[in-house]
Structure formats: structure tokens, C-alpha cells
Design a protein around this motif. Structure first.
Motif, short mmCIF file in Angstrom:
data_model
loop_
_atom_site.label_atom_id
_atom_site.label_comp_id
_atom_site.label_asym_id
_atom_site.label_seq_id
_atom_site.Cartn_x
_atom_site.Cartn_y
_atom_site.Cartn_z
N UNK A 129 0.32 -1.55 -0.24
CA UNK A 129 0.24 -0.19 0.26
C UNK A 129 1.01 1.04 0.22
N UNK A 130 1.52 1.21 0.65
CA UNK A 130 2.96 2.43 0.79
C UNK A 130 3.93 2.21 -0.27
N UNK A 131 3.60 1.44 -1.30
CA UNK A 131 4.74 1.78 -2.02
C UNK A 131 4.84 2.43 -3.16
N UNK A 132 5.89 3.27 -3.14
CA UNK A 132 5.96 4.17 -4.32
C UNK A 132 5.50 3.49 -6.08
N UNK A 133 4.62 4.80 -6.55
CA UNK A 133 4.59 4.44 -8.34
C UNK A 133 6.22 3.30 -8.77
N UNK A 134 5.90 2.69 -9.66
CA UNK A 134 7.10 2.18 -10.16
C UNK A 134 7.70 2.20 -11.15
N UNK A 135 8.16 2.75 -11.83
CA UNK A 135 7.78 2.58 -13.29
C UNK A 135 9.70 2.38 -14.17
N UNK A 136 9.18 1.52 -15.34
CA UNK A 136 10.86 0.76 -15.86
C UNK A 136 10.93 1.86 -15.95
N UNK A 137 12.67 1.58 -16.77
CA UNK A 137 13.43 3.33 -17.09
C UNK A 137 12.61 3.52 -18.28
N UNK A 138 12.52 2.87 -19.16
CA UNK A 138 12.11 1.93 -20.48
C UNK A 138 10.93 2.61 -20.54
N UNK A 139 9.73 2.74 -19.77
CA UNK A 139 8.86 2.92 -19.81
C UNK A 139 7.61 1.57 -20.52
N UNK A 140 8.02 0.62 -20.09
CA UNK A 140 8.12 -0.53 -20.67
C UNK A 140 6.60 -0.80 -19.73
#
Length: 376
Positions: free
Chosen positions: A234-245
Motif C-alpha cells: 500500500x505504501x510503495x511508490x509508483x514504480x515505472x520501468x526506465x524505458x516505460x515498458x
């Protein structure tokens, strides 16, 4: 019977509704929305995150200028905050580390670098050995989009604005200094019409005899999934792949996943592709040690971009009284308060107040005239 206003806004997404609310303080304004309610497309289908990380400085400036409004507590609703701390984590494999360094340099101190140990402490669900490093924007925040839309809707109504839903525009033309608009809600007229039609913006322009910009509607797929031990995420950040995959974002006891697809699509009620869903789940499982119990919902939305991926804001040079409010892409929600003030000032001929913004530079960068100049 024809209804007359000072300004007609076509489109009740967050761009059109926020501008209508701003304009209605001093003008008679109507909003025409083709759907049964406002915010049914891009505005209502976004995993909204306020972030300062952008590829264009002007978008960062508009976000910063929107922060006071977004951080305020609005009596029009319940006074509760519109924002919640989340954070944005950009995740890099070993082969993505050069890109990570480039992004870090471009961000000019906005992001903090995490080593592998820091990363595993923050996100223990990561598979060991997957990531080589990460960058985090710790100030990124969730935006409560439905409540933000409700603030604008109530302000618009309080100022006497009229919202017409199920009012698709079928024809429009300029006559005797006025725009004449035929819609499913009847005929309207106004000296100024605002094209806030989102993915339909170029189509509306053609209907009005205005040259289209070349706006591309891009499909984005999102999955809402149930995972085991969701409370630990619940408290994790939004996690985004460096190449936006892909991206992962906890929300409301569920987890939102996306392959971060951007596929050109015709304006309308887009439907997800099964291949995008499969790719998304494969990428998430390769990265995270998560047990996905059920895919609760899958949907697709449209985000609209101009060729240079900057918003299009301003009067069309070839047709008097035709104002473009289009192509906000992924930044439309978080920049809506500042964009509304900027556009309202242009339409009314007043001075825009955006602290810290270079207004002359901003006008050049977002003007629809830039596309005609580029063609010369």
C-alpha cells in the motif's frame, strides 16, 4: 431556440471543465459534452500522479504553478486533501543504467539515486538481481481525480455556468461574428468556442473549417489486480520501468498495472488488446515476486499528443474566436489549474498570473501557430 453565451466549451474533461470554471467568474459559459457525464474518457481513466519530472521545462513550470490549488482544501467538497504522498520510482536493469544516468542529469537535482540495497529495502517485492539501480522523486503524489473534477464542476455551477451532457456537436460555423453550433442539446452561439474535445480535437477543428494540428490519440491499457498481502504494497511508490515498458501503482487496496503502451487509435471507446495484457503481466512477474490472485478489471483510455508532445493552447490564427485547448497528454490532470488560468487570461484578454513562469516563452511553446511556422 438558440442559446447564446460568451464562450462555448466543447468537451467536459478536466481541461474543459477547469477552464469553464475559471471563465465563468466573469463570463456566461456553456460546456457541451458528448457523453452522459463529464470526464468519461482520458480524465476518468488515468492513474493520476503529480510529478515534477517532465521532458519539457514548461510542463514542470505549469505543474509547479498548479501546486497551490491542488494542495489547498476546497470547501466546495469536503475540505479533505486532493493529494496523497506516493513517490515515483524509476527502476533500471543493468543494461538501463546509462539511460538512468542521463535521466538523472536532465532532472537537475529532482531525483535521488538508490543503490541496490536501498532499493531492496524500499521495495522488498523486487526479484533479486533484476534491478541495477533506481531513481526516486520522493515528492510525487497521488491526485484524487474524481474529487478534483467535482471541485471544478461545483465552481462552474456556482458561477451560473451551464453543463449540457449528451450534447454531441454535429455542426459548427462562423457567421456575423459568432460561432453557431448545432448539437444534440440544440443550437448555441457565442463569439468564442473552445476546442477541449480531447482525442476528437482535430475532428472538431475540421468541422469548424480549421486546419487540424495532427493530434494523435494514443491507447493506454490498465489492469486492476488483487494480490496476496496487498497491505504490504500500500505504501510503495509508483514504480515505472526506465524505458516505460510497465508501471505498478498501489491504489485503493488493489494494484494498478500497465504495459505503458502508446498505440495510435481512433477516437472512441477504445478496447484493450489481449497481447498488451499478456505483455504487462509477463513484465510484472519478471520484475516482482507477487502472487496475483485475480485480474478484477481491464480498461483502456486515450491520451492525446501533438507532434512535439506539448499542449496546444491558444487562438487559431486562421479562424477568429476558435481557441485550442488540446493535446495535454499525460500532464493534463496535474497542470489543469494553471492551464485554466493561462487559457482564461488569453480568452478574456487579461493578464495571466503564474508565479515563476516565463509567460512569453510559454505562449510560444504552446501556441497552435508553431505548427504553421514549422511547415514554412
Amino acid at each position: 431556440m438558440q442559446k447564446s453565451y460568451d464562450v462555448l466549451v466543447v468537451g467536459a474533461g478536466i481541461a474543459g471543465l477547469s477552464l469553464a470554471a475559471a471563465l465563468s467568474e466573469t463570463a456566461r459559459v456553456a460546456v457541451l459534452e458528448r457523453e452522459a457525464g463529464p470526464g468519461r474518457h482520458a480524465s476518468g481513466r488515468a492513474a493520476a500522479l503529480l510529478r515534477l519530472l517532465h521532458s519539457h521545462d514548461e510542463l514542470r513550470g505549469l505543474t509547479e504553478a498548479s501546486l497551490p490549488f491542488l494542495m489547498d482544501r476546497h470547501p466546495e467538497i469536503d475540505g479533505a486533501p486532493l493529494l496523497k504522498s506516493r513517490g515515483l520510482l524509476l527502476l533500471a536493469r543493468e543494461d538501463q543504467l546509462p539511460l538512468m544516468s542521463h535521466v538523472e542529469t536532465r532532472a537537475r537535482g529532482l531525483l535521488r539515486r538508490l543503490d541496490r540495497q536501498d532499493l531492496l529495502t524500499l521495495v522488498p517485492q523486487l526479484r533479486y538481481g533484476y534491478a541495477g539501480g533506481a531513481l526516486i522523486e520522493e515528492g510525487a503524489r497521488d491526485i484524487d481525480v474524481p474529487r478534483l473534477m467535482e471541485v471544478f464542476r461545483r465552481r462552474f455551477a456556482a458561477h451560473g455556468g451551464d453543463l449540457y451532457c449528451s450534447a454531441e456537436v454535429s455542426d459548427m460555423w462562423r457567421q456575423d461574428g459568432l460561432w453557431r453550433v448545432q448539437s444534440a442539446a440544440g443550437p448555441f452561439s457565442a463569439p468564442v468556442v473552445v476546442n477541449a474535445a480531447g482525442a476528437w480535437a482535430d475532428g472538431l477543428a475540421r468541422m469548424a473549417g480549421v486546419a487540424p494540428i495532427g493530434i494523435d490519440a494514443m491507447r493506454r491499457t490498465v489492469l486492476e489486480v488483487e494480490v496476496r498481502e496487498a497491505e504490504r504494497l500500500a505504501e510503495l511508490p509508483m514504480i515505472v520501468d526506465m524505458d516505460m515498458h510497465f508501471y505498478l501503482k498501489p491504489e485503493g487496496g488493489m494494484v494498478l498495472l500497465s504495459p505503458a503502451d502508446e498505440t495510435s487509435a481512433k477516437p472512441g471507446d477504445v478496447v484493450h488488446e489481449d497481447l498488451d495484457v499478456t505483455l504487462c503481466l509477463d513484465r510484472i512477474r519478471a520484475c516482482f515476486d507477487l502472487e496475483i490472485l485475480d485480474v478484477k478489471r481491464i480498461w483502456a483510455g486515450l491520451r492525446s499528443y501533438a507532434p512535439d508532445r506539448m499542449p496546444v493552447l491558444g487562438f487559431d490564427a486562421g479562424r477568429p474566436g476558435f481557441y485550442w485547448l488540446a493535446a495535454q497528454g499525460s500532464s493534463g490532470i496535474q497542470t489543469a489549474p494553471a492551464v485554466a488560468r493561462f487559457a482564461a487570461a488569453q480568452i478574456t484578454g487579461s493578464a495571466a498570473v503564474l508565479p515563476g513562469a516565463d509567460l512569453q516563452q510559454l505562449e510560444r511553446r504552446v501556441s497552435p501557430a508553431r505548427f504553421a511556422e514549422a511547415a514554412l
